[in-house]
Motif scaffolding. Sequence first.
Motif, PDB file in Angstrom:
ATOM      1  N   ALA A 180       0.836  -1.206   0.000  1.00  0.00           N
ATOM      2  CA  ALA A 180       0.000   0.000   0.000  1.00  0.00           C
ATOM      3  C   ALA A 180       0.868   1.253   0.000  1.00  0.00           C
ATOM      4  N   ASP A 181       1.922   1.271   0.804  1.00  0.00           N
ATOM      5  CA  ASP A 181       2.822   2.427   0.830  1.00  0.00           C
ATOM      6  C   ASP A 181       3.484   2.636  -0.528  1.00  0.00           C
ATOM      7  N   GLU A 182       3.873   1.541  -1.169  1.00  0.00           N
ATOM      8  CA  GLU A 182       4.505   1.651  -2.478  1.00  0.00           C
ATOM      9  C   GLU A 182       3.521   2.205  -3.512  1.00  0.00           C
ATOM     10  N   ILE A 183       2.266   1.787  -3.449  1.00  0.00           N
ATOM     11  CA  ILE A 183       1.254   2.299  -4.379  1.00  0.00           C
ATOM     12  C   ILE A 183       0.980   3.777  -4.118  1.00  0.00           C
ATOM     13  N   ILE A 184       0.896   4.158  -2.863  1.00  0.00           N
ATOM     14  CA  ILE A 184       0.671   5.564  -2.504  1.00  0.00           C
ATOM     15  C   ILE A 184       1.824   6.426  -3.017  1.00  0.00           C
ATOM     16  N   ALA A 185       3.048   5.979  -2.793  1.00  0.00           N
ATOM     17  CA  ALA A 185       4.221   6.727  -3.257  1.00  0.00           C
ATOM     18  C   ALA A 185       4.257   6.782  -4.783  1.00  0.00           C
ATOM     19  N   ALA A 186       3.979   5.660  -5.425  1.00  0.00           N
ATOM     20  CA  ALA A 186       3.983   5.619  -6.892  1.00  0.00           C
ATOM     21  C   ALA A 186       2.922   6.553  -7.472  1.00  0.00           C
ATOM     22  N   THR A 187       1.812   6.696  -6.792  1.00  0.00           N
ATOM     23  CA  THR A 187       0.763   7.621  -7.227  1.00  0.00           C
ATOM     24  C   THR A 187       1.311   9.041  -7.285  1.00  0.00           C
ATOM     25  N   SER A 188       2.088   9.424  -6.276  1.00  0.00           N
ATOM     26  CA  SER A 188       2.688  10.760  -6.284  1.00  0.00           C
ATOM     27  C   SER A 188       3.682  10.923  -7.420  1.00  0.00           C
ATOM     28  N   VAL A 189       4.452   9.888  -7.686  1.00  0.00           N
ATOM     29  CA  VAL A 189       5.430   9.957  -8.773  1.00  0.00           C
ATOM     30  C   VAL A 189       4.717  10.111 -10.118  1.00  0.00           C
ATOM     31  N   VAL A 190       3.765   9.242 -10.385  1.00  0.00           N
ATOM     32  CA  VAL A 190       3.076   9.238 -11.678  1.00  0.00           C
ATOM     33  C   VAL A 190       2.328  10.543 -11.923  1.00  0.00           C
ATOM     34  N   HIS A 191       1.651  11.043 -10.919  1.00  0.00           N
ATOM     35  CA  HIS A 191       0.825  12.245 -11.095  1.00  0.00           C
ATOM     36  C   HIS A 191       1.558  13.532 -10.724  1.00  0.00           C
ATOM     37  N   ARG A 192       2.824  13.382 -10.315  1.00  0.00           N
ATOM     38  CA  ARG A 192       3.677  14.532  -9.970  1.00  0.00           C
ATOM     39  C   ARG A 192       3.024  15.418  -8.912  1.00  0.00           C
ATOM     40  N   ILE A 193       2.580  14.760  -7.857  1.00  0.00           N
ATOM     41  CA  ILE A 193       1.914  15.456  -6.761  1.00  0.00           C
ATOM     42  C   ILE A 193       2.689  15.183  -5.477  1.00  0.00           C
ATOM     43  N   PRO A 194       3.067  16.214  -4.748  1.00  0.00           N
ATOM     44  CA  PRO A 194       3.827  16.003  -3.511  1.00  0.00           C
ATOM     45  C   PRO A 194       3.045  15.147  -2.513  1.00  0.00           C
ATOM     46  N   LEU A 195       3.748  14.216  -1.907  1.00  0.00           N
ATOM     47  CA  LEU A 195       3.170  13.319  -0.907  1.00  0.00           C
ATOM     48  C   LEU A 195       3.457  13.864   0.473  1.00  0.00           C
TER      49      LEU A 195
END
Length: 119
Positions: free
Chosen positions: A88-103
């Motif tokens: 889940a943490d990896e998916i959350i982090a990857a979401t920020s990378v893909v959408h270029r949104i600060p986590l």
Amino acid sequence: MVNLDTHVLVFALSGEVTDRERRILAANTWSISAIVFWELAKLVQLGRVDLNLDDADVVRTLSGIQVWPLDLAVSVQSTRLDFRGDPADEIIAATSVVHRIPLITRDRRIRGSRIVPLA
């Protein structure tokens, strides 16, 4: 816009954010990865989070948050991170990378990443 990890969302809902987190959350639109809903429900089920997911105020707040889907791009990016954590943490982090949104997260492993944009 910022992407909230599950625990920051829980802290925000319960009013237990730090001053820094409060400023960031107040200044930005909130977004989450779709998996945060699942993780939140599991934490409630396991008794690790005391939150009524049927409460009208909670439902209204959660309904107002931008939700990013778990799609192929996020799934692939989750395998290319520079840290390992729970899925889940990896998916959350990857979401920020893909959408270029600060986590916004308190997770040390994620905060040590050179890939994940952080708030």
